[in-house]
Design an enzyme around this catalytic site. Structure first.
Site, short mmCIF file in Angstrom:
data_model
loop_
_atom_site.label_atom_id
_atom_site.label_comp_id
_atom_site.label_asym_id
_atom_site.label_seq_id
_atom_site.Cartn_x
_atom_site.Cartn_y
_atom_site.Cartn_z
N LYS A 112 -1.46 -0.51 9.08
CA LYS A 112 -0.26 -1.33 9.29
C LYS A 112 -0.02 -1.69 10.76
O LYS A 112 0.70 -2.63 11.06
CB LYS A 112 0.98 -0.62 8.73
CG LYS A 112 1.06 -0.67 7.22
CD LYS A 112 2.46 -0.41 6.71
CE LYS A 112 2.52 -0.56 5.20
NZ LYS A 112 3.85 -0.39 4.65
N LYS A 193 -6.07 -3.04 -0.60
CA LYS A 193 -5.17 -2.87 -1.75
C LYS A 193 -4.14 -4.00 -1.78
O LYS A 193 -3.81 -4.57 -0.74
CB LYS A 193 -4.48 -1.51 -1.72
CG LYS A 193 -3.28 -1.43 -0.81
CD LYS A 193 -2.50 -0.16 -1.10
CE LYS A 193 -1.13 -0.21 -0.42
NZ LYS A 193 -0.15 -1.03 -1.11
N LYS A 196 2.98 -5.49 -1.41
CA LYS A 196 4.08 -6.45 -1.52
C LYS A 196 4.41 -7.10 -0.19
O LYS A 196 4.97 -8.18 -0.16
CB LYS A 196 5.30 -5.82 -2.17
CG LYS A 196 5.94 -4.70 -1.40
CD LYS A 196 7.20 -4.25 -2.12
CE LYS A 196 7.17 -2.79 -2.47
NZ LYS A 196 7.07 -1.89 -1.32
P1 ATP Z 1 4.28 -2.21 1.53
O1 ATP Z 1 3.26 -3.28 1.75
O2 ATP Z 1 5.65 -2.60 1.98
O3 ATP Z 1 3.86 -0.84 2.00
P2 ATP Z 1 3.42 -1.49 -1.10
O4 ATP Z 1 3.04 -2.57 -2.05
O5 ATP Z 1 2.33 -0.72 -0.45
O6 ATP Z 1 4.41 -2.14 -0.05
P3 ATP Z 1 5.10 0.86 -1.44
O7 ATP Z 1 6.57 0.68 -1.50
O8 ATP Z 1 4.49 1.34 -0.16
O9 ATP Z 1 4.40 -0.51 -1.89
O10 ATP Z 1 4.65 1.83 -2.62
C1 ATP Z 1 5.35 1.87 -3.85
C2 ATP Z 1 4.51 2.55 -4.91
O11 ATP Z 1 3.50 1.64 -5.36
C3 ATP Z 1 3.76 3.79 -4.45
O12 ATP Z 1 3.77 4.71 -5.51
C4 ATP Z 1 2.38 3.28 -4.16
O13 ATP Z 1 1.41 4.30 -4.25
C5 ATP Z 1 2.21 2.24 -5.26
N1 ATP Z 1 1.27 1.19 -4.88
C6 ATP Z 1 1.39 0.36 -3.83
N2 ATP Z 1 0.37 -0.52 -3.82
C7 ATP Z 1 -0.41 -0.23 -4.90
C8 ATP Z 1 -1.60 -0.79 -5.43
N3 ATP Z 1 -2.18 -1.82 -4.85
N4 ATP Z 1 -2.10 -0.26 -6.57
C9 ATP Z 1 -1.50 0.80 -7.18
N5 ATP Z 1 -0.38 1.38 -6.71
C10 ATP Z 1 0.18 0.88 -5.59
MG MG Z 2 2.83 0.81 1.03
#
Ligand code: ATP
Ligand code: MG
Length: 328
Positions: A112, A193, A196
């Protein structure tokens, strides 16, 4: 007594199908078996810049989405992190028991902060706040995607370190990684991965995307060289990702999905992946809109806040005394 499960999804962007598979779906699956804590980590989301108005709106939307996905406010404690001040208080104490060396090894921080000129300190200490989120409620298991495993490991280390120094205080949590959908990949760069907060919205399918956008994104997902539809994460990350998405939303195993697409071309695979997603998300979005328009979000959050506070406050008080704060 039921074991405790805790997880949260940051309101840092619109929820993606990755968040559904790695996060919300796991909660729905386990909410009967565990006493479940599902919170909105708004304090985590400001580790990168946020627009305050958008953040307010997203907190409500994310709770409406939890409910639409089938999370039950009767079975789960659903609350906003910043409404429970003990998270920040405990985080500070844990921060003073963490080492620069272990924090510097966090791969998410590296990913990040890469290429950024100004890196917020919060981005670096974020995993400590996450440890506080978990330890405050004596959570036994933390369902996460593969990306958060290292952070749960830190929470374990901090719990053990604290217990050793001050006596048994914290439960040492276990990560719970889903067998399918632990890592949904970025549609444009399947070596990463799906996130969002990714810069290009074409890289992710959002739970609120309209049908046209879903189809377009899946049809233009990056695939790999060759023609056969086989699951091979190393050599065919794009195709493997589409198979994983299909399996997650058609509720079958990846092996079954592979069999289903035997002899099919990439175009056929994409079309069917888009079909299952559209069918699932259309129904989800209808429920979501109805929930947002009702008073269910505030009701849920008021109840959840009171339940969470009743657990967090005495735990923090115990820790505070153990480290020597206050007048005894
Ligand atoms: P950000 O980019 O803001 O970090 P994020 O998409 O990584 O957002 P988080 O809020 O960090 O989402 O994580 C929320 C949940 O979703 C956690 O349990 C994380 O492990 C899961 N998660 C995030 N991205 C993935 C993915 N690509 N596949 C499966 N699980 C995911
Ligand atoms: Mg995340």
């Amino acid at each position: 007594m039921k074991k405790r499960l805790l997880t949260g999804l940051q309101p840092s962007g619109e929820l993606t199908i990755g968040n559904y598979c790695g996060g919300v779906k796991q909660v729905v699956k386990y909410q009967d078996e565990y006493e479940t804590f599902l919170f909105v980590p708004d304090m985590h989301s400001i580790t990168v810049p946020q627009d305050p108005e958008t953040l307010h709106r997203r907190v409500r939307e994310i709770v409406a989405m939890y409910l639409a996905c089938g999370v039950s406010p009767e079975k789960c404690h659903i609350y906003i992190q910043s409404e429970i001040p003990e998270h920040a208080n405990l985080s500070w104490i844990l921060e003073c028991h963490s080492y620069m060396g272990e924090m510097s090894r966090m791969t998410q921080f590296k990913a990040k902060s890469e290429g950024k000129k100004e890196i917020g300190c919060g981005l670096f200490t974020y995993p400590i706040l996450m440890a506080a989120d978990i330890l405050l409620y004596s959570a036994d298991v933390v369902p996460t995607g593969a990306d958060q495993k290292q952070h749960v490991e830190l929470a374990r280390n901090l719990a053990q370190r604290f217990n050793k120094k001050y006596g048994e205080t914290f439960v040492v949590p276990e990560p719970l990684i889903p067998t399918i959908g632990a890592k949904i990949r970025d549609l444009l760069d399947p070596t990463k991965k799906m996130s969002k907060s990714a810069e290009n919205p074409k890289a992710s399918v959002f739970l609120n995307d309209p049908e046209k956008a879903i189809r377009k994104k899946i049809m233009s997902a990056v695939t790999d060289s060759g023609e056969s539809v086989v699951f091979d994460e190393e050599n065919k990350p794009g195709v493997s990702n589409l198979l994983t998405i299909y399996a997650s939303f058609a509720n079958c195993s990846v092996q079954d999905a592979e069999k289903h697409f035997e002899g099919a071309r990439y175009g056929d695979l994409k079309k069917e992946v888009a079909d299952v997603l559209v069918a699932f998300l259309r129904e989800l979005q209808e429920k979501y809109r109805a929930i947002l328009a009702s008073g269910a979000v505030d009701e849920t959050l008021d109840k959840g806040r009171d339940e969470a506070r009743a657990i967090a406050a005495p735990m923090y008080d115990k820790v505070r005394r153990l480290v020597g704060f206050g007048r005894v």
